[in-house]
Design a protein around this motif. Structure first.
Motif, PDB file in Angstrom:
ATOM      1  N   LEU A 129      47.308  -3.776  60.187  1.00 52.62           N
ATOM      2  CA  LEU A 129      47.706  -2.432  60.629  1.00 52.62           C
ATOM      3  C   LEU A 129      49.127  -2.137  60.183  1.00 52.62           C
ATOM      4  O   LEU A 129      49.758  -1.207  60.655  1.00 52.62           O
ATOM      5  CB  LEU A 129      47.600  -2.325  62.158  1.00 52.62           C
ATOM      6  CG  LEU A 129      46.189  -2.497  62.724  1.00 52.62           C
ATOM      7  CD1 LEU A 129      46.225  -2.582  64.237  1.00 52.62           C
ATOM      8  CD2 LEU A 129      45.272  -1.367  62.282  1.00 52.62           C
TER       9      LEU A 129
ATOM     10  N   VAL B  94      36.248  -2.698  73.698  1.00 50.91           N
ATOM     11  CA  VAL B  94      36.737  -4.069  73.421  1.00 50.91           C
ATOM     12  C   VAL B  94      37.904  -4.463  74.319  1.00 50.91           C
ATOM     13  O   VAL B  94      38.717  -5.299  73.951  1.00 50.91           O
ATOM     14  CB  VAL B  94      37.112  -4.238  71.939  1.00 50.91           C
ATOM     15  CG1 VAL B  94      35.888  -4.095  71.037  1.00 50.91           C
ATOM     16  CG2 VAL B  94      38.191  -3.246  71.529  1.00 50.91           C
TER      17      VAL B  94
ATOM     18  N   LYS C 233      25.724   1.076  57.339  1.00 54.06           N
ATOM     19  CA  LYS C 233      26.571   0.025  57.945  1.00 54.06           C
ATOM     20  C   LYS C 233      25.930  -1.338  57.675  1.00 54.06           C
ATOM     21  O   LYS C 233      26.599  -2.312  57.338  1.00 54.06           O
ATOM     22  CB  LYS C 233      26.703   0.275  59.452  1.00 54.06           C
ATOM     23  CG  LYS C 233      27.780  -0.595  60.124  1.00 54.06           C
ATOM     24  CD  LYS C 233      28.164  -0.096  61.504  1.00 54.06           C
ATOM     25  CE  LYS C 233      29.308  -0.933  62.090  1.00 54.06           C
ATOM     26  NZ  LYS C 233      29.814  -0.398  63.372  1.00 54.06           N
TER      27      LYS C 233
ATOM     28  N   GLY D  66      53.425  -8.108  68.348  1.00 52.03           N
ATOM     29  CA  GLY D  66      54.682  -7.654  68.971  1.00 52.03           C
ATOM     30  C   GLY D  66      54.786  -8.044  70.430  1.00 52.03           C
ATOM     31  O   GLY D  66      55.624  -7.527  71.160  1.00 52.03           O
TER      32      GLY D  66
ATOM     33  N   GLU E  77      47.391  -7.992  63.408  1.00 52.05           N
ATOM     34  CA  GLU E  77      48.324  -6.873  63.345  1.00 52.05           C
ATOM     35  C   GLU E  77      48.761  -6.550  61.921  1.00 52.05           C
ATOM     36  O   GLU E  77      49.000  -5.406  61.582  1.00 52.05           O
ATOM     37  CB  GLU E  77      49.538  -7.140  64.212  1.00 52.05           C
ATOM     38  CG  GLU E  77      49.269  -7.083  65.706  1.00 52.05           C
ATOM     39  CD  GLU E  77      48.735  -8.389  66.277  1.00 52.05           C
ATOM     40  OE1 GLU E  77      48.286  -9.242  65.506  1.00 52.05           O
ATOM     41  OE2 GLU E  77      48.749  -8.521  67.507  1.00 52.05           O
TER      42      GLU E  77
ATOM     43  N   ASP F 120      45.811  -1.139  72.619  1.00 49.32           N
ATOM     44  CA  ASP F 120      44.925  -0.008  72.382  1.00 49.32           C
ATOM     45  C   ASP F 120      45.463   0.822  71.214  1.00 49.32           C
ATOM     46  O   ASP F 120      46.410   1.581  71.344  1.00 49.32           O
ATOM     47  CB  ASP F 120      44.853   0.849  73.659  1.00 49.32           C
ATOM     48  CG  ASP F 120      43.735   1.877  73.529  1.00 49.32           C
ATOM     49  OD1 ASP F 120      43.155   2.266  74.548  1.00 49.32           O
ATOM     50  OD2 ASP F 120      43.448   2.270  72.380  1.00 49.32           O
ATOM     51  N   ILE F 121      44.811   0.650  70.055  1.00 50.00           N
ATOM     52  CA  ILE F 121      45.290   1.307  68.821  1.00 50.00           C
ATOM     53  C   ILE F 121      45.322   2.820  69.000  1.00 50.00           C
ATOM     54  O   ILE F 121      46.141   3.513  68.443  1.00 50.00           O
ATOM     55  CB  ILE F 121      44.389   0.905  67.635  1.00 50.00           C
ATOM     56  CG1 ILE F 121      44.491  -0.604  67.395  1.00 50.00           C
ATOM     57  CG2 ILE F 121      44.757   1.652  66.358  1.00 50.00           C
ATOM     58  CD1 ILE F 121      43.501  -1.150  66.412  1.00 50.00           C
TER      59      ILE F 121
ATOM     60  N   VAL G   1      35.799 -12.162  71.434  1.00 48.43           N
ATOM     61  CA  VAL G   1      36.903 -11.653  70.604  1.00 48.43           C
ATOM     62  C   VAL G   1      38.207 -11.797  71.380  1.00 48.43           C
ATOM     63  O   VAL G   1      38.305 -11.339  72.518  1.00 48.43           O
ATOM     64  CB  VAL G   1      36.696 -10.152  70.263  1.00 48.43           C
ATOM     65  CG1 VAL G   1      37.960  -9.543  69.671  1.00 48.43           C
ATOM     66  CG2 VAL G   1      35.529  -9.960  69.296  1.00 48.43           C
TER      67      VAL G   1
END
Ligand code: T1G
Length: 700
Positions: free
Chosen positions: A128, A21, A467, A133, A125, A62-63, A98
């Protein structure tokens, strides 16, 4: 480099290319910065277009980089956005599919934004446990207005681009492209049309004001406080957006946003949510089943058993538009099953959660039969019959005789041995457990029980169909109770010991509900029915005579106090009401039982209650991990969050143990083992837990 640079005539195009993504990891950020520098140094380039390859413009920071120093390494996201803003040539973002989090913030740093219809736009965000930020809380209010921006930032929900582009006065998008296909052509044409515009428009120069100012934000804070409960981020989102309207300069607002962002990044709640974001996605990956394993096509499903479970299971597939044939032994059982399904749907229609035509469409996909031969064309057959191995054997022998080759034969068993069930057929590779949780059409959790011979393509197919029916599927090996019920047995044992040693049921429930569980063990027993646990314990007394239990739960059932269904359980209930009223009768029974055992009750702290209940899950979870019943600790967390009401902000039992520190967990277990009324053998730390604790590590 995960960003490409091409020049088309006099337009430079920078394309993010970091699948899946376009997460804004270090190499992607570097690629943007390099592309910008190159475009500005090239005199033939008049304007710049920034876009994303594949299925997203960008899904944000990038998480997977969070917590590593890479996330902050220059060029960090704020530096890249500043470079976009300060570019000497117009930068046009060409947005599709997205644009989320840092991805949207990146676009807000550009001078112009051209968006394709159907794009999901969000600053998620807060989901999470953090907040945007990289300027999102300061720029979004400037282009959408304070209230719209605040709603998006506090909810984290996505909004479709065409909706935002049509909002009166919006300045988020300069142009809505005709289609995703024409986006790039239109964006480049737009870039040419603004190539000579100076000064270049900057979002930071726009005003951010709210007419009611502080009064509005106070009102919002009160609203958000109620909704946010255990999560600090939503209120901080309000503070950050408020700062956009009160700061003396844009940059002062950015500083405030940064402070709030870094503070939230360090909270346990955010660590829990970030862990769960990755754990939920990791659960669908099975270590030894490659993601490209061929799947079987599931066009038609059969459900055997039209009881509560069978009906709920059937609804999952009807909701996903998959036809279901439901089989029972007698017509009246079928009628009852159909009536239950209709009642469930009609309740949703009445609440406005389901449109009448959708309800009718779903019912049209449902057919019934009394004859196994009618199941011959089903691709997936799920049995939800009586939990007794003899009944399962009869069902699977019949299925083996009638089901077409390649049909997947699944059992909804919650405790029986899936390998044994598979042995009733000539096709053990097609047999798998699909353990739904009641109510099956509501609970997200699905334990996929992998038999010794279950085929990899069967597993891949079942994970994919899970799913599709919006379940969180977790693979479990074969053992008694799989993952969730095996762990809750230890949790329930501790609850029993705690009331023997001096607690009341209400005290135990209140302590663990304060910790964040939706419902304590005793209220949960009354809801599920205490007779269910009673039946399992009777079996356990035969199988594992050495296993220590408190007798209180049995004494309660011998009093006929099964819970809400008998208006009396651990608590008293007024018929028709669900309020759990502490029962003097039950307290008397417990006190008498203590006397019979010669136990002098002691005062037990809430902290000890919580630690013994939660750490019993952790220790059993460590055994489950070690035995390979679960392949990842995140899987165990997902089971407990989606099936047993473990508090989201704690991240699941295994993550929570890591937050406590496994060394401290082991120390606590050693203390519990000293208690003669507890089960010292159980509190021996699982070898894996002891090893990790000694090495100062956490679960994988
Ligand atoms: N970083 C890293 N990986 C990501 C990712 C991200 N932001 N988003 C998704 N993935 C991975 C995901 O782990 C999975 O990987 C694969 O992509 C497909 O995801 C400063 C700091 C974008 C709507 O919160 O909402 O920006 O399992 O199964 O259903 O303000 O992913 O295949 O290895 O969900 O099509 C803010 C989170 C970050 C967006 C796509 N952004 N992602 O949904 O696929 S914080 C988000 C999503 C931030 C800045 C802050 C969804 C999606 P794998 P998927 P999907």
């Amino acid at each position: 480099m995960t960003a490409q640079y091409h020049v088309h005539g006099d337009i430079a195009v920078i394309t993010l290319a970091n699948p899946p993504v376009n997460g804004l990891g270090l190499s992607t950020r570097q690629g943007i910065a390099d592309g910008l520098a190159q475009a500005q140094a090239d005199a033939s380039v008049k304007a710049i277009v920034l876009t994303g390859a594949g299925k997203a413009f960008s899904g944000g920071a990038d998480i997977k980089e969070f917590g590593s120093d890479k996330a902050l390494q220059e060029p960090n996201l704020n530096s890249v956005i500043a470079a976009l803003e300060n570019a000497s040539k117009p930068v046009v973002a060409a947005i599709h599919s997205v644009a989320m989090g840092g991805g949207l913030e990146l676009a807000l740093g550009c001078h112009y934004r051209v968006v394709a219809p159907g794009c999901s736009v969000a600053l998620p965000e807060v989901k999470l446990g953090i907040l945007p930020g990289a300027g999102g809380t300061q720029r979004l209010p400037r282009v959408l207005g304070v209230e719209t921006a605040l709603n998006m930032i506090v909810s984290g929900e996505a909004v479709k681009s065409e909706l935002l582009a049509s909002a009166p006065g919006q300045k988020l998008f300069d142009k809505l492209a005709a289609s995703p296909e024409s986006l790039m052509e239109e964006a480049q044409a737009f870039a040419r049309s603004v190539a000579d515009v100076r000064p270049l428009p900057l979002v930071r120069k726009l005003p951010a004001k709210h007419p009611q100012g502080d009064a509005y934000f106070q009102f919002v804070r009160n609203m958000v406080k109620g909704m946010a409960k255990n999560f600090p981020a939503p209120l901080k989102c309000v503070d950050a957006v408020a700062a956009a309207t009160t700061s003396r300069s844009f940059d002062e607002g950015l500083v405030r946003e940064r402070e709030l962002f870094l503070a939230l990044m360090a909270t346990p709640e955010s660590r829990a949510l970030r862990h769960l974001f990755l754990a939920e996605r990791a659960a669908s990956k099975i270590p030894d089943v490659p993601s490209d394993t061929p799947q079987r096509s599931i066009q038609a499903v059969a459900v055997i058993g039209a009881g509560t479970m069978g009906g709920g299971i059937a609804m999952n597939f009807l909701n996903a538009g998959i036809p279901v044939k439901m089989l029972e032994m007698k017509p009246e059982a079928l009628e009852r099953g159909l009536a239950t399904i209709r009642k469930n749907y009609e309740a949703q229609v009445k609440k406005g959660k389901l449109k009448q035509d959708k309800y009718e469409q779903r019912m049209a996909l449902l057919s019934t039969t009394l004859d196994y031969a009618d199941l011959a064309q089903a691709d997936l057959i799920i049995e939800a019959v009586f939990e007794e191995i003899g009944v399962k054997e009869a069902v699977f022998r019949q299925l083996d005789a009638v089901a077409k080759p390649g049909a997947i034969l699944a059992s909804n068993t919650s405790t029986l041995d899936v390998d044994k069930i598979a042995s009733f057929t000539q096709r053990p590779q097609d047999v798998v457990g699909m353990h739904f949780f009641s109510p099956a059409n509501v609970m997200k959790l699905l334990e996929v029980v992998r038999g010794a011979q279950t085929g990899k393509d069967v597993l891949a197919t079942v994970m994919a169909i899970a799913k599709k029916i919006k379940k969180t599927a977790v693979v479990s090996g074969v053992c008694d109770g799989f993952i969730g019920n095996r762990m809750i047995e230890q949790y329930s044992r501790q609850a029993g010991f705690l009331i023997e040693e001096g607690c009341t049921p209400a005290q135990v429930d209140k302590a663990i509900e304060k910790f964040g569980f939706a419902m304590g063990p005793f209220r949960m027993g009354d809801l599920a029915g205490n007779d269910i646990g009673w039946a399992i314990r009777k079996r356990r007394y035969q199988e594992k005579p050495g296993m220590k239990y408190s007798k209180t739960a049995d004494l309660l059932c011998e009093m006929g106090r099964y819970g809400q269904k008998t208006s009396a359980g651990w608590y008293d209930y007024v018929p028709g009401k669900r309020d759990a009223l502490p029962s003097a009768l039950v307290v008397e029974m417990i006190e008498k039982h203590r006397k019979d055992l010669g136990i002098t009750p002691r005062k037990i702290s809430d902290e000890e209650i919580v630690q013994r209940l939660v750490l019993s899950l952790v220790n059993e979870g460590a055994h489950i991990l070690e035995e390979g019943i679960a392949s990842k600790s995140g899987d165990i967390d997902m089971v407990y969050l989606t099936g047993y009401g473990f508090p989201l902000h704690r991240g699941g039992p295994m993550h929570y143990a890591g937050e406590l520190g496994l060394f401290n967990v082991v120390q606590a277990m050693h203390r519990f083992a000293q208690n003669p009324l507890d089960d010292a053998a159980f509190w021996q730390p699982a070898p894996l837990l002891a090893r990790l604790a000694a090495a100062g590590q956490v679960f994988n």
